[in-house]
Scaffold this motif. Structure first.
Motif, PDB file in Angstrom:
ATOM      1  N   THR A 182       0.829  -1.204   0.000  1.00 53.67           N
ATOM      2  CA  THR A 182       0.000   0.000   0.000  1.00 53.67           C
ATOM      3  C   THR A 182       0.862   1.251   0.000  1.00 53.67           C
ATOM      4  OG1 THR A 182      -1.698  -1.229   1.215  1.00 53.67           O
ATOM      5  CG2 THR A 182      -1.923   1.154   1.167  1.00 53.67           C
ATOM      6  N   GLU A 183       1.915   1.249   0.799  1.00 48.80           N
ATOM      7  CA  GLU A 183       2.806   2.415   0.833  1.00 48.80           C
ATOM      8  C   GLU A 183       3.514   2.606  -0.509  1.00 48.80           C
ATOM      9  OE1 GLU A 183       5.154   1.554   4.302  1.00 48.80           O
ATOM     10  OE2 GLU A 183       3.697   2.485   5.649  1.00 48.80           O
ATOM     11  N   SER A 184       3.902   1.515  -1.128  1.00 46.55           N
ATOM     12  CA  SER A 184       4.531   1.595  -2.438  1.00 46.55           C
ATOM     13  C   SER A 184       3.553   2.147  -3.484  1.00 46.55           C
ATOM     14  CB  SER A 184       5.017   0.210  -2.858  1.00 46.55           C
ATOM     15  OG  SER A 184       5.604   0.252  -4.123  1.00 46.55           O
ATOM     16  N   LEU A 185       2.311   1.680  -3.440  1.00 47.98           N
ATOM     17  CA  LEU A 185       1.300   2.187  -4.373  1.00 47.98           C
ATOM     18  C   LEU A 185       0.997   3.662  -4.125  1.00 47.98           C
ATOM     19  CD1 LEU A 185      -1.102  -0.869  -4.627  1.00 47.98           C
ATOM     20  CD2 LEU A 185       0.240   0.141  -6.476  1.00 47.98           C
ATOM     21  N   LYS A 186       1.010   4.073  -2.857  1.00 48.12           N
ATOM     22  CA  LYS A 186       0.815   5.499  -2.548  1.00 48.12           C
ATOM     23  C   LYS A 186       1.937   6.340  -3.151  1.00 48.12           C
ATOM     24  CE  LYS A 186      -0.493   7.371   1.304  1.00 48.12           C
ATOM     25  NZ  LYS A 186      -0.735   7.728   2.705  1.00 48.12           N
ATOM     26  N   SER A 187       3.137   5.828  -3.074  1.00 50.27           N
ATOM     27  CA  SER A 187       4.283   6.521  -3.661  1.00 50.27           C
ATOM     28  C   SER A 187       4.112   6.644  -5.178  1.00 50.27           C
ATOM     29  CB  SER A 187       5.560   5.758  -3.326  1.00 50.27           C
ATOM     30  OG  SER A 187       6.653   6.302  -3.997  1.00 50.27           O
ATOM     31  N   LEU A 210       2.536   9.661 -10.135  1.00 49.80           N
ATOM     32  CA  LEU A 210       1.618   9.787 -11.268  1.00 49.80           C
ATOM     33  C   LEU A 210       0.933  11.147 -11.280  1.00 49.80           C
ATOM     34  CD1 LEU A 210       0.078   6.206 -11.203  1.00 49.80           C
ATOM     35  CD2 LEU A 210       1.582   7.153 -12.978  1.00 49.80           C
ATOM     36  N   ARG A 211       0.604  11.635 -10.098  1.00 47.07           N
ATOM     37  CA  ARG A 211      -0.020  12.962 -10.031  1.00 47.07           C
ATOM     38  C   ARG A 211       0.960  14.032 -10.508  1.00 47.07           C
ATOM     39  NH1 ARG A 211      -2.539  16.319  -4.972  1.00 47.07           N
ATOM     40  NH2 ARG A 211      -2.992  18.164  -6.204  1.00 47.07           N
ATOM     41  N   GLU A 212       2.216  13.902 -10.109  1.00 48.83           N
ATOM     42  CA  GLU A 212       3.248  14.847 -10.582  1.00 48.83           C
ATOM     43  C   GLU A 212       3.336  14.801 -12.108  1.00 48.83           C
ATOM     44  OE1 GLU A 212       5.330  17.109  -8.987  1.00 48.83           O
ATOM     45  OE2 GLU A 212       3.968  16.757  -7.301  1.00 48.83           O
ATOM     46  N   GLU A 256       6.929   1.354 -18.336  1.00 50.98           N
ATOM     47  CA  GLU A 256       6.911   2.048 -17.056  1.00 50.98           C
ATOM     48  C   GLU A 256       5.751   1.623 -16.156  1.00 50.98           C
ATOM     49  OE1 GLU A 256       7.156   6.298 -17.556  1.00 50.98           O
ATOM     50  OE2 GLU A 256       8.968   6.135 -18.783  1.00 50.98           O
ATOM     51  N   THR A 257       4.634   1.211 -16.750  1.00 56.91           N
ATOM     52  CA  THR A 257       3.451   0.898 -15.942  1.00 56.91           C
ATOM     53  C   THR A 257       3.311  -0.571 -15.589  1.00 56.91           C
ATOM     54  OG1 THR A 257       2.061   0.699 -17.916  1.00 56.91           O
ATOM     55  CG2 THR A 257       2.126   2.862 -16.822  1.00 56.91           C
ATOM     56  N   LEU A 258       3.989  -1.453 -16.301  1.00 58.79           N
ATOM     57  CA  LEU A 258       3.866  -2.894 -16.038  1.00 58.79           C
ATOM     58  C   LEU A 258       4.154  -3.260 -14.580  1.00 58.79           C
ATOM     59  CD1 LEU A 258       3.098  -5.564 -17.327  1.00 58.79           C
ATOM     60  CD2 LEU A 258       5.513  -5.888 -17.896  1.00 58.79           C
ATOM     61  N   PRO A 259       5.237  -2.750 -13.964  1.00 56.44           N
ATOM     62  CA  PRO A 259       5.480  -3.086 -12.552  1.00 56.44           C
ATOM     63  C   PRO A 259       4.358  -2.588 -11.624  1.00 56.44           C
ATOM     64  CG  PRO A 259       7.421  -2.044 -13.519  1.00 56.44           C
ATOM     65  CD  PRO A 259       6.325  -1.957 -14.523  1.00 56.44           C
ATOM     66  N   ILE A 260       3.766  -1.462 -11.966  1.00 59.34           N
ATOM     67  CA  ILE A 260       2.679  -0.920 -11.136  1.00 59.34           C
ATOM     68  C   ILE A 260       1.443  -1.797 -11.272  1.00 59.34           C
ATOM     69  CG2 ILE A 260       1.234   1.096 -10.641  1.00 59.34           C
ATOM     70  CD1 ILE A 260       3.481   2.832 -11.857  1.00 59.34           C
ATOM     71  N   TYR A 261       1.139  -2.227 -12.491  1.00 54.63           N
ATOM     72  CA  TYR A 261       0.001  -3.128 -12.699  1.00 54.63           C
ATOM     73  C   TYR A 261       0.196  -4.437 -11.933  1.00 54.63           C
ATOM     74  CZ  TYR A 261      -2.451  -0.488 -16.333  1.00 54.63           C
ATOM     75  OH  TYR A 261      -3.184   0.460 -17.016  1.00 54.63           O
ATOM     76  N   THR A 262       1.403  -4.957 -11.952  1.00 53.44           N
ATOM     77  CA  THR A 262       1.713  -6.198 -11.240  1.00 53.44           C
ATOM     78  C   THR A 262       1.533  -6.012  -9.738  1.00 53.44           C
ATOM     79  OG1 THR A 262       3.283  -6.774 -12.976  1.00 53.44           O
ATOM     80  CG2 THR A 262       3.457  -7.987 -10.912  1.00 53.44           C
ATOM     81  N   LEU A 263       2.083  -4.927  -9.217  1.00 49.98           N
ATOM     82  CA  LEU A 263       1.958  -4.626  -7.791  1.00 49.98           C
ATOM     83  C   LEU A 263       0.495  -4.430  -7.410  1.00 49.98           C
ATOM     84  CD1 LEU A 263       3.179  -3.963  -5.029  1.00 49.98           C
ATOM     85  CD2 LEU A 263       3.513  -1.618  -5.824  1.00 49.98           C
ATOM     86  N   TYR A 316      -9.791  13.606 -12.720  1.00 53.71           N
ATOM     87  CA  TYR A 316      -8.526  13.021 -12.276  1.00 53.71           C
ATOM     88  C   TYR A 316      -8.397  13.119 -10.759  1.00 53.71           C
ATOM     89  CZ  TYR A 316      -3.568  11.883 -12.152  1.00 53.71           C
ATOM     90  OH  TYR A 316      -2.363  11.276 -11.884  1.00 53.71           O
ATOM     91  N   MET A 317      -8.714  14.276 -10.214  1.00 51.75           N
ATOM     92  CA  MET A 317      -8.583  14.479  -8.771  1.00 51.75           C
ATOM     93  C   MET A 317      -9.613  13.667  -7.992  1.00 51.75           C
ATOM     94  SD  MET A 317      -5.866  16.071  -8.441  1.00 51.75           S
ATOM     95  CE  MET A 317      -5.916  16.235  -6.667  1.00 51.75           C
ATOM     96  N   GLU A 318     -10.786  13.425  -8.571  1.00 49.76           N
ATOM     97  CA  GLU A 318     -11.779  12.557  -7.916  1.00 49.76           C
ATOM     98  C   GLU A 318     -11.228  11.131  -7.792  1.00 49.76           C
ATOM     99  OE1 GLU A 318     -15.168  12.975 -10.462  1.00 49.76           O
ATOM    100  OE2 GLU A 318     -15.846  14.814  -9.471  1.00 49.76           O
ATOM    101  N   LEU A 319     -10.633  10.641  -8.852  1.00 47.26           N
ATOM    102  CA  LEU A 319     -10.020   9.313  -8.822  1.00 47.26           C
ATOM    103  C   LEU A 319      -8.878   9.275  -7.805  1.00 47.26           C
ATOM    104  CD1 LEU A 319      -9.794   8.509 -12.652  1.00 47.26           C
ATOM    105  CD2 LEU A 319     -11.237   7.337 -10.979  1.00 47.26           C
ATOM    106  N   TYR A 320      -8.025  10.281  -7.863  1.00 49.05           N
ATOM    107  CA  TYR A 320      -6.862  10.367  -6.968  1.00 49.05           C
ATOM    108  C   TYR A 320      -7.302  10.355  -5.503  1.00 49.05           C
ATOM    109  CZ  TYR A 320      -2.712  12.353  -4.733  1.00 49.05           C
ATOM    110  OH  TYR A 320      -1.639  12.569  -3.902  1.00 49.05           O
ATOM    111  N   THR A 321      -8.281  11.175  -5.175  1.00 48.33           N
ATOM    112  CA  THR A 321      -8.761  11.287  -3.801  1.00 48.33           C
ATOM    113  C   THR A 321      -9.398   9.989  -3.326  1.00 48.33           C
ATOM    114  OG1 THR A 321      -9.158  13.639  -4.169  1.00 48.33           O
ATOM    115  CG2 THR A 321     -10.202  12.665  -2.254  1.00 48.33           C
ATOM    116  N   SER A 322     -10.162   9.358  -4.190  1.00 53.92           N
ATOM    117  CA  SER A 322     -10.811   8.098  -3.856  1.00 53.92           C
ATOM    118  C   SER A 322      -9.778   7.013  -3.552  1.00 53.92           C
ATOM    119  CB  SER A 322     -11.707   7.673  -5.022  1.00 53.92           C
ATOM    120  OG  SER A 322     -12.212   6.393  -4.814  1.00 53.92           O
ATOM    121  N   ILE A 323      -8.777   6.906  -4.388  1.00 56.64           N
ATOM    122  CA  ILE A 323      -7.717   5.905  -4.199  1.00 56.64           C
ATOM    123  C   ILE A 323      -6.967   6.175  -2.900  1.00 56.64           C
ATOM    124  CG2 ILE A 323      -5.525   5.038  -5.117  1.00 56.64           C
ATOM    125  CD1 ILE A 323      -6.688   5.822  -7.940  1.00 56.64           C
ATOM    126  N   LEU A 324      -6.600   7.419  -2.701  1.00 52.50           N
ATOM    127  CA  LEU A 324      -5.846   7.798  -1.505  1.00 52.50           C
ATOM    128  C   LEU A 324      -6.642   7.504  -0.236  1.00 52.50           C
ATOM    129  CD1 LEU A 324      -3.112   9.031  -0.883  1.00 52.50           C
ATOM    130  CD2 LEU A 324      -4.178  11.272  -0.890  1.00 52.50           C
TER     131      LEU A 324
END
Length: 116
Positions: free
Chosen positions: A7-12, A17-19, A42-49, A97-105
């Motif tokens: 979870t911490e890695s995904l938050k990072s 991604l927001r940047e 670039e996204t494959l490791p994130i999808y796997t995680l 975008y920010m709605e998705l970001y906030t929901s995930i966070l």
């Protein structure tokens, strides 16, 4: 990898991604093969995680170790996948975008609070 670490890695990744969304321009040609391959690499490791995180989080949620509903876990994965593409292709309105970001966070923070 433990749920907390995942979870911490995904938050990072989420913050990176927001940047990317905030500071990059949309690609000139969204059908550019080179750009697609770069995004894929670039996204494959994130999808796997994200896939591993969902499986681990569902186990924790089903054991009632966290106050998150299984549907929230699945929705968070879907939202993160959407956000991944929007971060590279810059093809969503900022508000969406920010709605998705906030929901995930929110779900990540809720999980971290419950398992810590």
């Amino acid at each position: 990898m433990e749920l907390k670490e995942q979870t911490e890695s995904l938050k990072s990744h989420l913050n990176q991604l927001r940047e990317k969304f905030d500071h990059n321009e949309a690609p000139v040609d969204s059908r550019d093969r080179a750009f697609f391959l770069k995004v894929r690499e670039e996204t494959l490791p994130i999808y796997t995680l994200l896939e591993e995180w969902e499986a681990t989080a569902l186990k924790v949620v089903k054991n009632r170790e966290a106050k998150v509903h299984p549907h929230q876990v699945a929705s968070t994965r879907e939202n993160m996948e959407l956000l991944l593409m929007h971060s590279y292709y810059i093809d969503a309105r900022r508000k969406r975008y920010m709605e998705l970001y906030t929901s995930i966070l929110y779900v990540f923070d809720l999980l971290l609070e419950d398992i810590s």
